[in-house]
Write a protein that holds these residues in place. Structure first.
Motif, short mmCIF file in Angstrom:
data_model
loop_
_atom_site.label_atom_id
_atom_site.label_comp_id
_atom_site.label_asym_id
_atom_site.label_seq_id
_atom_site.Cartn_x
_atom_site.Cartn_y
_atom_site.Cartn_z
N UNK A 6 54.96 38.37 82.56
CA UNK A 6 54.87 37.67 81.26
C UNK A 6 53.60 36.82 81.16
N UNK A 7 53.34 35.99 82.18
CA UNK A 7 52.23 35.05 82.08
C UNK A 7 50.88 35.76 82.20
N UNK A 8 50.70 36.51 83.28
CA UNK A 8 49.39 37.16 83.50
C UNK A 8 49.04 38.15 82.37
N UNK A 9 49.97 39.00 81.89
CA UNK A 9 49.59 39.88 80.77
C UNK A 9 49.14 39.12 79.53
N UNK A 10 49.71 37.94 79.28
CA UNK A 10 49.29 37.18 78.10
C UNK A 10 47.95 36.48 78.29
N UNK A 11 47.44 36.48 79.52
CA UNK A 11 46.13 35.89 79.79
C UNK A 11 45.02 36.92 79.86
N UNK A 12 45.30 38.17 79.48
CA UNK A 12 44.30 39.22 79.70
C UNK A 12 43.05 39.02 78.83
N UNK A 13 43.21 38.46 77.62
CA UNK A 13 42.03 38.24 76.77
C UNK A 13 41.13 37.15 77.37
N UNK A 14 41.74 36.08 77.89
CA UNK A 14 40.96 35.03 78.55
C UNK A 14 40.26 35.58 79.79
N UNK A 15 40.98 36.38 80.56
CA UNK A 15 40.38 36.96 81.76
C UNK A 15 39.22 37.88 81.42
N UNK A 16 39.39 38.68 80.36
CA UNK A 16 38.32 39.59 79.95
C UNK A 16 37.08 38.81 79.51
N UNK B 161 36.45 27.19 84.86
CA UNK B 161 37.30 28.25 84.33
C UNK B 161 38.79 27.93 84.49
N UNK B 162 39.13 27.14 85.52
CA UNK B 162 40.52 26.70 85.65
C UNK B 162 40.94 25.88 84.44
N UNK B 163 40.01 25.07 83.93
CA UNK B 163 40.32 24.27 82.74
C UNK B 163 40.55 25.19 81.53
N UNK B 164 39.74 26.24 81.41
CA UNK B 164 39.92 27.18 80.29
C UNK B 164 41.24 27.94 80.41
N UNK B 165 41.61 28.32 81.63
CA UNK B 165 42.90 28.98 81.82
C UNK B 165 44.05 28.03 81.51
N UNK B 166 43.89 26.74 81.84
CA UNK B 166 44.94 25.76 81.52
C UNK B 166 45.12 25.66 80.01
N UNK B 167 44.02 25.70 79.27
CA UNK B 167 44.12 25.68 77.81
C UNK B 167 44.80 26.93 77.29
N UNK B 168 44.49 28.09 77.91
CA UNK B 168 45.13 29.34 77.48
C UNK B 168 46.63 29.33 77.79
N UNK B 169 47.02 28.72 78.90
CA UNK B 169 48.44 28.67 79.26
C UNK B 169 49.26 27.84 78.27
N UNK B 170 48.59 26.87 77.64
CA UNK B 170 49.32 26.04 76.66
C UNK B 170 49.64 26.80 75.38
#
Length: 313
Positions: A220-230, A187-196
């Motif tokens: 800024x960063x965490x709110x933009x990752x909410x779809x990946x987290x969900x 999942x760290x790899x998936x989050x890295x892809x989302x951060x890009x």
């Protein structure tokens, strides 16, 4: 000319609804995929549903029709209820390791680009590349109560040796932690892809406003990752029981006292150790029905929230 002008919108409308000639030409392309989907997913699921109503010990021809007897016997067994409860416990315990931990690891490595972060990312991803059974067997040697390295390490600081996998208080925690290493890495790899894919304009605006690293991450960063987290959270809840299956099978076989059991290992033991194929199929059907209803409820709730958000705009 009037006929042409009135017929064209109708053709466009039919095409948008999937009833036009272009939709008909798509079916030959979709047919191989649909055949494979039925052969590998829906066909076995349908066959499992049929077996759940039969009496079959796997060594001969399927027996007679027994109706709901397999379901009744299964629900009367306390072991199945305990396994279902343990599966939900696994899902709850693995949820932070599939969302919070990999998200912060990915953010920390993303904030420090360079060769060092690449090396750390490769080392963290290493557990995903190792065969699950090999990992579980290695942990069985490390956690051996007589000659394991884990007891040697805690013996250095004066702690007594522990039976890590034979103690009900520690066995489930060990299974969760061993499984979490691989889940967190993937999942760290998936989050890295989302951060890009983050919006660079907002990051630059925060930099111009002299926002700190924590403020940028928090607002800024965490709110933009909410779809990946969900998405990863839902997948963790659905797949947690399957993720721990190999470790349960190799390390504890559901023991001690059933504290590390789960419904998937229970289905395996019913079908391939006790040869109760009908009951195993009934258990699989119950699990499938539970997750189908949960998924349907989730979809309806998501659509309701989207309609409510659209109405408030």
């Amino acid at each position: 000319m009037t006929v042409v002008l009135t017929a064209a919108p109708a053709a466009v409308a039919d095409s948008s609804r999937g009833r036009g000639p272009r939709a008909g030409r798509a079916w030959p392309y979709l047919t191989p995929l649909l055949v494979l989907l039925f052969a590998w997913v829906y066909g076995p699921a349908l066959f499992t549903g049929v077996l759940s109503f039969l009496e079959w010990n796997l060594t001969g021809a399927p027996g007679g029709f027994v109706g709901l007897e397999n379901y009744a016997r299964l629900l009367r067994e306390p072991e199945f209820g305990q396994a279902a409860g343990q599966t939900m416990l696994y899902a709850a315990a693995l949820l932070p390791f599939s969302t919070i931990v990999p998200m912060f690891l990915a953010i920390m490595l993303w904030q420090r680009p360079g060769r060092t972060s690449t090396v750390y990312r490769s080392l963290l991803f290493l557990p995903v590349m190792v065969a699950p059974v090999a990992v579980a067997v290695s942990w069985r040697f490390l956690l051996n109560p007589l000659q394991g390295l884990a007891n040697e390490v805690i013996g250095v600081i004066g702690l007594p040796p522990m039976n890590w996998l034979g103690n009900p208080a520690s066995a489930l925690i060990v299974i969760v932690l061993v499984t979490a290493a691989k889940v967190t890495a993937f999942n760290m790899l998936l989050y890295s892809a989302a951060l890009s894919t983050l919006d660079r304009r907002t990051l630059q605006a925060a930099r111009l406003e002299s926002a700190s690293a924590w403020e940028t991450t928090r607002f800024i960063v965490i709110p933009q990752l909410h779809k990946t987290t969900l998405l990863l959270g839902v997948l963790s809840i659905v797949l947690a029981g399957q993720w721990v299956f190999t470790n349960v099978s190799v390390l504890t076989q559901g023991g001690p006292d059933g504290v590390t059991d789960n419904v998937y290992y229970r289905i395996y033991t019913l079908g391939f150790e006790f040869f109760e194929t009908g009951m195993a199929s009934a258990a699989a059907a119950i699990v499938l029905l539970f997750f189908a209803l949960a998924s349907l409820g989730w979809v309806l709730l998501t659509r309701s929230n989207l309609r409510r958000s659209s109405a408030n705009r």
